[in-house]
Design a protein around this motif. Sequence first.
Motif, PDB file in Angstrom:
ATOM      1  N   ALA A  59       1.065  -0.752  -0.200  1.00 17.98           N
ATOM      2  CA  ALA A  59       0.215   0.180  -0.099  1.00 17.98           C
ATOM      3  C   ALA A  59       0.829   1.693   0.113  1.00 17.98           C
ATOM      4  CB  ALA A  59      -1.132  -0.032   0.807  1.00 17.98           C
ATOM      5  N   ARG A  60       0.545   2.267  -0.479  1.00 19.00           N
ATOM      6  CA  ARG A  60       1.260   3.437  -0.792  1.00 19.00           C
ATOM      7  C   ARG A  60       0.285   4.713  -0.617  1.00 19.00           C
ATOM      8  NH1 ARG A  60       3.259   7.635  -4.752  1.00 19.00           N
ATOM      9  NH2 ARG A  60       4.783   7.774  -4.797  1.00 19.00           N
ATOM     10  N   ALA A  61       1.635   5.259   0.987  1.00 18.84           N
ATOM     11  CA  ALA A  61       0.521   6.415   1.108  1.00 18.84           C
ATOM     12  C   ALA A  61       0.777   7.416   0.236  1.00 18.84           C
ATOM     13  CB  ALA A  61       1.413   7.061   2.721  1.00 18.84           C
ATOM     14  N   ASP A  62      -0.271   8.811   0.383  1.00 19.60           N
ATOM     15  CA  ASP A  62       0.214  10.096  -0.235  1.00 19.60           C
ATOM     16  C   ASP A  62       1.620  10.663  -0.276  1.00 19.60           C
ATOM     17  OD1 ASP A  62      -0.036  10.722   2.487  1.00 19.60           O
ATOM     18  OD2 ASP A  62      -1.257  12.321   1.642  1.00 19.60           O
ATOM     19  N   ASP A  63       2.430  10.143   0.512  1.00 18.70           N
ATOM     20  CA  ASP A  63       3.413  10.650   0.671  1.00 18.70           C
ATOM     21  C   ASP A  63       4.868   9.762   0.105  1.00 18.70           C
ATOM     22  OD1 ASP A  63       4.176   9.023   2.754  1.00 18.70           O
ATOM     23  OD2 ASP A  63       5.569   9.675   4.108  1.00 18.70           O
ATOM     24  N   GLY A  64       4.559   8.690  -0.248  1.00 16.83           N
ATOM     25  CA  GLY A  64       5.277   8.274  -1.245  1.00 16.83           C
ATOM     26  C   GLY A  64       5.869   7.357  -0.295  1.00 16.83           C
ATOM     27  N   SER A  84       3.219 -12.852  10.993  1.00 12.29           N
ATOM     28  CA  SER A  84       2.856 -12.277  10.416  1.00 12.29           C
ATOM     29  C   SER A  84       4.040 -11.308  10.264  1.00 12.29           C
ATOM     30  CB  SER A  84       1.543 -11.718  10.320  1.00 12.29           C
ATOM     31  OG  SER A  84       1.234 -11.750  11.190  1.00 12.29           O
ATOM     32  N   ALA A  85       3.716 -10.138   9.807  1.00  8.48           N
ATOM     33  CA  ALA A  85       4.802  -8.910   9.572  1.00  8.48           C
ATOM     34  C   ALA A  85       4.384  -7.504   8.747  1.00  8.48           C
ATOM     35  CB  ALA A  85       6.304  -9.165   9.992  1.00  8.48           C
ATOM     36  N   TRP A  86       4.930  -6.477   8.781  1.00  8.33           N
ATOM     37  CA  TRP A  86       4.155  -5.540   7.848  1.00  8.33           C
ATOM     38  C   TRP A  86       5.627  -4.925   8.782  1.00  8.33           C
ATOM     39  CZ3 TRP A  86       4.701  -0.955  11.123  1.00  8.33           C
ATOM     40  CH2 TRP A  86       4.594  -0.853  12.419  1.00  8.33           C
ATOM     41  N   ARG A  87       6.047  -4.059   7.203  1.00  5.04           N
ATOM     42  CA  ARG A  87       7.344  -2.838   7.477  1.00  5.04           C
ATOM     43  C   ARG A  87       7.151  -1.687   6.398  1.00  5.04           C
ATOM     44  NH1 ARG A  87      12.776  -5.237   5.205  1.00  5.04           N
ATOM     45  NH2 ARG A  87      12.927  -5.913   8.077  1.00  5.04           N
ATOM     46  N   ILE A  88       7.450  -0.716   6.968  1.00  5.45           N
ATOM     47  CA  ILE A  88       6.601   0.246   6.495  1.00  5.45           C
ATOM     48  C   ILE A  88       7.986   0.833   5.911  1.00  5.45           C
ATOM     49  CG2 ILE A  88       6.330   3.610   6.538  1.00  5.45           C
ATOM     50  CD1 ILE A  88       4.083   1.901   8.877  1.00  5.45           C
ATOM     51  N   VAL A  89       8.420   1.761   4.780  1.00  2.80           N
ATOM     52  CA  VAL A  89       8.771   1.951   4.147  1.00  2.80           C
ATOM     53  C   VAL A  89       9.711   3.179   3.326  1.00  2.80           C
ATOM     54  CG1 VAL A  89      10.898   1.537   2.532  1.00  2.80           C
ATOM     55  CG2 VAL A  89      10.107  -0.041   2.970  1.00  2.80           C
ATOM     56  N   GLY A  90      10.264   3.790   3.920  1.00  2.00           N
ATOM     57  CA  GLY A  90       9.716   5.820   3.179  1.00  2.00           C
ATOM     58  C   GLY A  90      10.738   6.214   2.159  1.00  2.00           C
ATOM     59  N   PRO A  91       9.954   7.266   1.871  1.00  2.00           N
ATOM     60  CA  PRO A  91      10.523   8.007   0.637  1.00  2.00           C
ATOM     61  C   PRO A  91      11.542   7.439  -0.143  1.00  2.00           C
ATOM     62  CG  PRO A  91       8.563   8.910   1.210  1.00  2.00           C
ATOM     63  CD  PRO A  91       8.977   8.257   2.714  1.00  2.00           C
ATOM     64  N   ASP A  92      12.611   7.877   0.397  1.00  2.00           N
ATOM     65  CA  ASP A  92      13.398   7.313   0.839  1.00  2.00           C
ATOM     66  C   ASP A  92      13.818   6.246   1.019  1.00  2.00           C
ATOM     67  OD1 ASP A  92      13.561   6.564   3.240  1.00  2.00           O
ATOM     68  OD2 ASP A  92      15.039   8.589   3.543  1.00  2.00           O
ATOM     69  N   GLY A  93      13.259   5.126   1.060  1.00  2.00           N
ATOM     70  CA  GLY A  93      13.773   3.732   0.777  1.00  2.00           C
ATOM     71  C   GLY A  93      14.625   2.863   2.244  1.00  2.00           C
ATOM     72  N   ARG A  94      14.557   4.421   3.216  1.00  2.00           N
ATOM     73  CA  ARG A  94      15.110   3.558   4.667  1.00  2.00           C
ATOM     74  C   ARG A  94      13.416   3.448   5.076  1.00  2.00           C
ATOM     75  NH1 ARG A  94      20.096   5.205   6.095  1.00  2.00           N
ATOM     76  NH2 ARG A  94      21.037   6.906   4.468  1.00  2.00           N
ATOM     77  N   TYR A 132      -8.162  -0.488  12.048  1.00  2.00           N
ATOM     78  CA  TYR A 132      -7.189   0.915  12.672  1.00  2.00           C
ATOM     79  C   TYR A 132      -6.096   1.332  11.627  1.00  2.00           C
ATOM     80  CZ  TYR A 132      -3.547  -2.566  12.759  1.00  2.00           C
ATOM     81  OH  TYR A 132      -2.980  -3.818  12.030  1.00  2.00           O
ATOM     82  N   VAL A 133      -5.207   2.580  12.433  1.00  2.00           N
ATOM     83  CA  VAL A 133      -4.682   3.430  11.320  1.00  2.00           C
ATOM     84  C   VAL A 133      -3.434   3.609  11.635  1.00  2.00           C
ATOM     85  CG1 VAL A 133      -4.276   5.748  10.086  1.00  2.00           C
ATOM     86  CG2 VAL A 133      -6.463   4.763  10.722  1.00  2.00           C
ATOM     87  N   LEU A 134      -2.893   3.025  10.732  1.00  2.00           N
ATOM     88  CA  LEU A 134      -1.033   3.233  10.748  1.00  2.00           C
ATOM     89  C   LEU A 134       0.061   4.629  10.208  1.00  2.00           C
ATOM     90  CD1 LEU A 134       0.738  -0.441  10.429  1.00  2.00           C
ATOM     91  CD2 LEU A 134      -0.128   0.510  12.348  1.00  2.00           C
ATOM     92  N   ASP A 135       0.399   5.138  10.799  1.00  2.00           N
ATOM     93  CA  ASP A 135       0.772   6.633  10.359  1.00  2.00           C
ATOM     94  C   ASP A 135       2.250   6.096   9.438  1.00  2.00           C
ATOM     95  OD1 ASP A 135       2.727   6.529  12.268  1.00  2.00           O
ATOM     96  OD2 ASP A 135       1.644   7.545  13.058  1.00  2.00           O
ATOM     97  N   VAL A 136       2.363   6.700   8.720  1.00  2.00           N
ATOM     98  CA  VAL A 136       3.862   7.040   8.116  1.00  2.00           C
ATOM     99  C   VAL A 136       5.126   6.643   9.196  1.00  2.00           C
ATOM    100  CG1 VAL A 136       2.440   7.857   6.006  1.00  2.00           C
ATOM    101  CG2 VAL A 136       4.122   9.175   7.501  1.00  2.00           C
ATOM    102  N   HIS A 137       4.666   6.966   9.880  1.00  2.00           N
ATOM    103  CA  HIS A 137       5.918   6.282  11.319  1.00  2.00           C
ATOM    104  C   HIS A 137       5.801   5.502  11.833  1.00  2.00           C
ATOM    105  CE1 HIS A 137       7.231  10.581  10.707  1.00  2.00           C
ATOM    106  NE2 HIS A 137       6.551  10.639  10.727  1.00  2.00           N
ATOM    107  N   GLY A 138       4.833   4.986  11.599  1.00  2.00           N
ATOM    108  CA  GLY A 138       4.565   3.237  12.317  1.00  2.00           C
ATOM    109  C   GLY A 138       3.306   3.608  13.481  1.00  2.00           C
ATOM    110  N   GLY A 139       2.848   4.606  14.014  1.00  2.00           N
ATOM    111  CA  GLY A 139       2.336   4.945  15.371  1.00  2.00           C
ATOM    112  C   GLY A 139       0.523   4.449  14.419  1.00  2.00           C
ATOM    113  N   ARG A 140       0.295   3.870  15.586  1.00  2.00           N
ATOM    114  CA  ARG A 140      -1.253   3.228  15.899  1.00  2.00           C
ATOM    115  C   ARG A 140      -2.062   4.142  16.295  1.00  2.00           C
ATOM    116  NH1 ARG A 140      -2.725  -3.229  16.537  1.00  2.00           N
ATOM    117  NH2 ARG A 140      -5.253  -3.002  16.484  1.00  2.00           N
TER     118      ARG A 140
END
Length: 379
Positions: A59-64, A84-94, A132-140
């Motif tokens: 899934a892609r957020a509006d900031d990339g 199971s796992a999830w990982r959030i990757v920022g627009p810079d690839g980190r 629920y919602v996860l923000d782009v920093h992983g906060g629930r």
Amino acid sequence: MCIRDRSAALALALAACGPSGSDERGAGDREARYRRVVEDPHPRPADVIEAAGAPTGVARADDGSLLLTFDAGNIEDDEGPAASAWRIVGPDGRTVAEHAEHGDAEAVRAEFKGGPGGFVRVPTGESADGTYVLDVHGGRHAVDITRTPLRTRPGDILLAEPEPTLIYRPATRTVAPPAGVRDDAVRLAVDERGTAWSLDQSLTEAPDRVLRQRDGRTLGSAAVPRPYAGGALTARGGTAALSLLQGDYVRGLLVTADAGGHWRTVLGGGVPWRELKRGPEFLVLELLADGRVLVGEEGGRYWLADDRTNSAFHELRTPATFTSLAVAGTRLYGIADATTATYDLVKGEGLWVSRDGGGEWRRLGRRGSREAGTAAPST
């Protein structure tokens, strides 16, 4: 077996690859590591991701930012332990945040949809519970669940349909049923303008109809041409597309490129509809932000419209066989994975992205960055 760039293996190991040296280890080692992961009551995200080999969803957020989900289940049986796992990757690839859980192989896989500020969890039952919602920093964050229907407006996201049919409003983190949708609606799509498009099936011999509504008012409708029934529905930016079914097979599209003013029936256009044999449940029907339709079958072939009139299509050339293909804006995200759980890896396993409509594909690394080098699309 995964393909590596030896010079970058330590820094950009692919999500599809095992740890350094796994190519030299036997299948027994991979099986032992996999078993340890699914049986671990507190698995590490990196271990689950390595065992899974490829994400199950993106899934892609509006900031990339990207949210990747991974699952490792019991291979011998559809019961037993899983992880199971999830990982959030920022627009810079980190990697920004990640999380893993021990679970049960019978549990429904987690699915998220991207939007402004993050990702919303799709409910798995017949209600909005578990959303629920996860923000782009992983906060629930919790969401406000209401049974009071909301009139769709710009920014709303279709969260689930048809049972339950729910929309998510990012501005207020509210989940609710959409107002004005008729009882005989079997499909729904909500575009970024807040227009709700629905496929209504009549209880009489009348043809199916596509209705469009905004702010609770019906703006117009179009009849599905005989002898077809309506199938999957998608809408974006004034373009809407409906798959046309004849019996148990997809045989074309009904498309509008001017917000429902005119409709075109596409029964050819370069797509060999008669070769689509897997049934409507395996159909992929997506819209790029520029109005072009993408259509195909999970685990099979895909076609992309030449322009936003969606009258002519060309087949996509992909670097691997994709088990799923998703669209976010104008980017294509293809996942290559085994169709059933296995200890082994398949050719090209992992997540691939194209920024130019399938002309060039790059595999995303474990941290979301592009792998060194470009894989040539297969013919």
